[in-house]
Design a protein around this motif. Structure first.
Motif, PDB file in Angstrom:
ATOM      1  N   UNK A 360       0.812  -1.229   0.000  1.00 43.81           N
ATOM      2  CA  UNK A 360       0.000   0.000   0.000  1.00 43.81           C
ATOM      3  C   UNK A 360       0.843   1.276   0.000  1.00 43.81           C
ATOM      4  N   UNK A 361       1.911   1.270   0.776  1.00 47.54           N
ATOM      5  CA  UNK A 361       2.764   2.468   0.841  1.00 47.54           C
ATOM      6  C   UNK A 361       3.455   2.709  -0.501  1.00 47.54           C
ATOM      7  N   UNK A 362       4.036   1.658  -1.066  1.00 45.63           N
ATOM      8  CA  UNK A 362       4.732   1.808  -2.340  1.00 45.63           C
ATOM      9  C   UNK A 362       3.749   2.120  -3.465  1.00 45.63           C
ATOM     10  N   UNK A 363       2.554   1.499  -3.408  1.00 46.19           N
ATOM     11  CA  UNK A 363       1.537   1.737  -4.434  1.00 46.19           C
ATOM     12  C   UNK A 363       1.113   3.203  -4.464  1.00 46.19           C
ATOM     13  N   UNK A 364       0.991   3.811  -3.303  1.00 48.37           N
ATOM     14  CA  UNK A 364       0.599   5.221  -3.246  1.00 48.37           C
ATOM     15  C   UNK A 364       1.654   6.108  -3.916  1.00 48.37           C
ATOM     16  N   UNK A 365       2.916   5.776  -3.708  1.00 47.60           N
ATOM     17  CA  UNK A 365       3.980   6.559  -4.339  1.00 47.60           C
ATOM     18  C   UNK A 365       3.948   6.395  -5.856  1.00 47.60           C
ATOM     19  N   UNK A 366       3.696   5.165  -6.314  1.00 52.92           N
ATOM     20  CA  UNK A 366       3.627   4.948  -7.762  1.00 52.92           C
ATOM     21  C   UNK A 366       2.402   5.632  -8.373  1.00 52.92           C
ATOM     22  N   UNK A 367       1.287   5.598  -7.688  1.00 50.67           N
ATOM     23  CA  UNK A 367       0.086   6.251  -8.214  1.00 50.67           C
ATOM     24  C   UNK A 367       0.336   7.741  -8.416  1.00 50.67           C
ATOM     25  N   UNK A 368       0.984   8.356  -7.445  1.00 44.72           N
ATOM     26  CA  UNK A 368       1.291   9.781  -7.559  1.00 44.72           C
ATOM     27  C   UNK A 368       2.251  10.043  -8.722  1.00 44.72           C
ATOM     28  N   UNK A 369       3.252   9.188  -8.861  1.00 47.80           N
ATOM     29  CA  UNK A 369       4.239   9.387  -9.936  1.00 47.80           C
ATOM     30  C   UNK A 369       3.602   9.248 -11.307  1.00 47.80           C
ATOM     31  N   UNK A 370       2.830   8.184 -11.522  1.00 45.24           N
ATOM     32  CA  UNK A 370       2.153   7.995 -12.813  1.00 45.24           C
ATOM     33  C   UNK A 370       1.213   9.168 -13.096  1.00 45.24           C
ATOM     34  N   UNK A 371       0.418   9.556 -12.102  1.00 43.48           N
ATOM     35  CA  UNK A 371      -0.568  10.623 -12.297  1.00 43.48           C
ATOM     36  C   UNK A 371       0.114  11.942 -12.662  1.00 43.48           C
ATOM     37  N   UNK A 372       1.223  12.246 -11.986  1.00 40.98           N
ATOM     38  CA  UNK A 372       1.930  13.498 -12.269  1.00 40.98           C
ATOM     39  C   UNK A 372       2.503  13.499 -13.688  1.00 40.98           C
ATOM     40  N   UNK A 373       3.056  12.374 -14.110  1.00 40.55           N
ATOM     41  CA  UNK A 373       3.617  12.296 -15.457  1.00 40.55           C
ATOM     42  C   UNK A 373       2.538  12.413 -16.523  1.00 40.55           C
ATOM     43  N   UNK A 374       1.404  11.760 -16.295  1.00 38.72           N
ATOM     44  CA  UNK A 374       0.302  11.822 -17.270  1.00 38.72           C
ATOM     45  C   UNK A 374      -0.275  13.237 -17.344  1.00 38.72           C
ATOM     46  N   UNK A 375      -0.422  13.867 -16.188  1.00 39.59           N
ATOM     47  CA  UNK A 375      -0.954  15.234 -16.155  1.00 39.59           C
ATOM     48  C   UNK A 375      -0.007  16.196 -16.866  1.00 39.59           C
ATOM     49  N   UNK A 376       1.286  16.060 -16.604  1.00 44.59           N
ATOM     50  CA  UNK A 376       2.260  16.948 -17.227  1.00 44.59           C
ATOM     51  C   UNK A 376       2.248  16.788 -18.741  1.00 44.59           C
ATOM     52  N   UNK A 377       2.136  15.551 -19.217  1.00 46.24           N
ATOM     53  CA  UNK A 377       2.096  15.320 -20.663  1.00 46.24           C
ATOM     54  C   UNK A 377       0.830  15.892 -21.272  1.00 46.24           C
ATOM     55  N   UNK A 378      -0.285  15.768 -20.560  1.00 46.62           N
ATOM     56  CA  UNK A 378      -1.557  16.300 -21.060  1.00 46.62           C
ATOM     57  C   UNK A 378      -1.517  17.811 -21.170  1.00 46.62           C
ATOM     58  N   UNK A 379      -0.855  18.456 -20.219  1.00 49.25           N
ATOM     59  CA  UNK A 379      -0.793  19.914 -20.219  1.00 49.25           C
ATOM     60  C   UNK A 379       0.051  20.454 -21.366  1.00 49.25           C
ATOM     61  N   UNK A 380       0.967  19.614 -21.870  1.00 54.30           N
ATOM     62  CA  UNK A 380       1.766  20.053 -23.012  1.00 54.30           C
ATOM     63  C   UNK A 380       1.037  19.770 -24.332  1.00 54.30           C
ATOM     64  N   UNK A 381      -0.134  19.102 -24.219  1.00 50.31           N
ATOM     65  CA  UNK A 381      -0.947  18.818 -25.404  1.00 50.31           C
ATOM     66  C   UNK A 381      -0.540  17.590 -26.157  1.00 50.31           C
ATOM     67  N   UNK A 382       0.337  16.742 -25.546  1.00 47.66           N
ATOM     68  CA  UNK A 382       0.823  15.571 -26.286  1.00 47.66           C
ATOM     69  C   UNK A 382       0.414  14.254 -25.648  1.00 47.66           C
ATOM     70  N   UNK A 383       0.120  14.255 -24.363  1.00 48.24           N
ATOM     71  CA  UNK A 383      -0.114  12.984 -23.680  1.00 48.24           C
ATOM     72  C   UNK A 383      -1.553  12.766 -23.326  1.00 48.24           C
ATOM     73  N   UNK A 384      -1.824  11.564 -22.802  1.00 50.15           N
ATOM     74  CA  UNK A 384      -3.165  11.220 -22.335  1.00 50.15           C
ATOM     75  C   UNK A 384      -4.002  10.601 -23.410  1.00 50.15           C
ATOM     76  N   UNK A 385      -4.874   9.733 -23.013  1.00 50.95           N
ATOM     77  CA  UNK A 385      -5.763   9.072 -23.950  1.00 50.95           C
ATOM     78  C   UNK A 385      -7.000   9.911 -24.192  1.00 50.95           C
TER      79      UNK A 385
END
Length: 387
Positions: A360-385
């Motif tokens: 659970x502890x490690x999963x929370x860190x990974x969830x935050x990391x994935x979410x931040x990367x996806x959000x950052x890519x979306x904001x540049x107009x290139x990422x996200x489904x």
């Protein structure tokens, strides 16, 4: 558990989604579980091998997409892999393991989609590893690895030590450092276990089995093993490595038993019976087998190359060194340890597994990391489904 990844498809790309992948395979299984726990959908994509179909149930309810390899197996060229990645409609791609064609495919996917691409080398940039097969790795670096490392949104290190290896090899000092997650703890040992020592891992030169066999043989010859002491070796590997090991084993005492590959319930049973797990490795990333042992209440004899200093600090592990002499002394001490001292070590092992390395502890860190990367890519107009 947070739903940070709700509706997100996270690709887990690896050379082998089967037992042939060793510890990397086990880490990917846990990674898929953590993604589901955060509300995401793991999509497992791998090169097809002899056990892919047989071991696919480990990822249930997710399925495994496999791609046929053409040519030299060590390279893993799969002409359909890039298209398979593109067709999977991923929000993010996470490569586990390097030095094979999936590195090339991952980088191509990242450039075509503009979506986040992470790489977990899993210890494969350790100096012991990079010193072996130098010309093959030089070709891989020039052919696709350096491009893959440059293209990645971030490289993931299991430890601060691995982050330094990544900086040296890839020239990137921005590693995301998150350790492997262990399994849930079993019931805490309330009574001491029989003098059973367990090695469970690949049969490979870096696992340093020859000094272990010799050290156990020294104790047996000197009559220094307690009654009923057994060293169980469970493992698998390339036929050549296994044949060389079996030739050495033929000269070993009868108190060493080799049981071959060990998975699932059989593996859990061996861990639950072991008084100690031993891993005298010359090189590791962050070995899943040690986290599994700690969760099962088995303290460890290990080297500093296992990259788990937390075990030494907490009293859950002892340093066995890498030589015949140091391994022999560590075994002698471990097998004559008072029961009260062993129970303290077993408790410390399970505390580490339940706290520092809890899923659970490690999963929370990974969830935050994935979410931040996806959000950052979306904001540049290139990422996200855009489904």
């Amino acid at each position: 558990m947070t739903d940070l990844l709700h509706g997100r498809r996270i690709g887990l790309l690896t050379a082998s989604a089967s037992r042939l992948g060793g510890g990397v395979f086990e880490a990917v299984v846990v990674q898929a579980d953590m993604i589901r726990a955060a509300g995401g959908e793991p999509v497992i994509i791998a090169l097809d091998d002899a056990h892919t179909a047989e071991d696919a149930h480990r990822f249930a309810p997710s399925s495994v997409l496999s791609s046929k390899v053409v040519g030299v197996p060590q390279i893993g060229f799969a002409p359909g892999l890039v298209q398979q990645l593109l067709d999977a409609e991923l929000d993010c791609l996470h490569l586990h393991g390097i030095w094979m064609y999936p590195s090339r495919a991952g980088a191509v996917w990242a450039r075509k989609t503009g979506r986040p691409y992470l790489i977990s080398p899993h210890g494969m940039l350790d100096p012991w590893i990079t010193a072996r097969g130098r010309w093959k790795k030089a070709l891989a670096r020039a052919g696709y690895e350096r491009d893959s490392w440059r293209t990645a949104s971030v490289l993931h290190a299991l430890t601060e030590r691995e982050a330094k290896d990544i900086a040296r090899e890839a020239g990137r000092a921005d590693s995301l450092v998150i350790p492997n997650a262990g399994p849930d703890c079993s019931g805490q040992p309330l009574v001491p276990r029989e003098p059973r020592v367990l090695f469970i891992s690949r049969i490979h030169p870096k696992k340093n089995l020859s000094p272990l066999l010799a050290a156990w043989g020294d104790l047996a010859a000197a009559g220094a093993l307690p009654p009923g002491a057994v060293l169980t070796i469970a493992g698998w590997g390339d036929p050549g490595d296994v044949a060389a090991f079996e030739a050495e084993l033929a000269q070993a005492p009868d108190s060493i038993r080799f049981i071959g590959p060990c998975f699932g319930a059989a593996k859990a049973e061996e861990l639950a019976r072991a008084r100690f797990l031993i891993l005298p490795s010359l090189s590791e990333g962050l070995p899943m087998t040690i986290l599994e042992a700690w969760a099962a209440g088995a303290p460890t004899l290990m080297t500093t190359e296992c990259n788990l200093p937390e075990g030494f600090a907490a009293g859950a592990a002892m340093d066995c060194g890498m030589t015949r002499e140091t391994i022999r002394d560590a075994l002698a001490h471990a097998l004559t340890m008072p029961d009260t001292e062993w129970l303290d070590m077993a408790g410390a092992a399970q505390t580490l597994a339940a706290e520092v390395f809890s899923a659970p502890r490690i999963a929370a860190r990974w969830a935050e990391a994935y979410a931040e990367l996806i959000t950052a890519a979306s904001e540049t107009g290139s990422g996200g489904n855009s489904r």
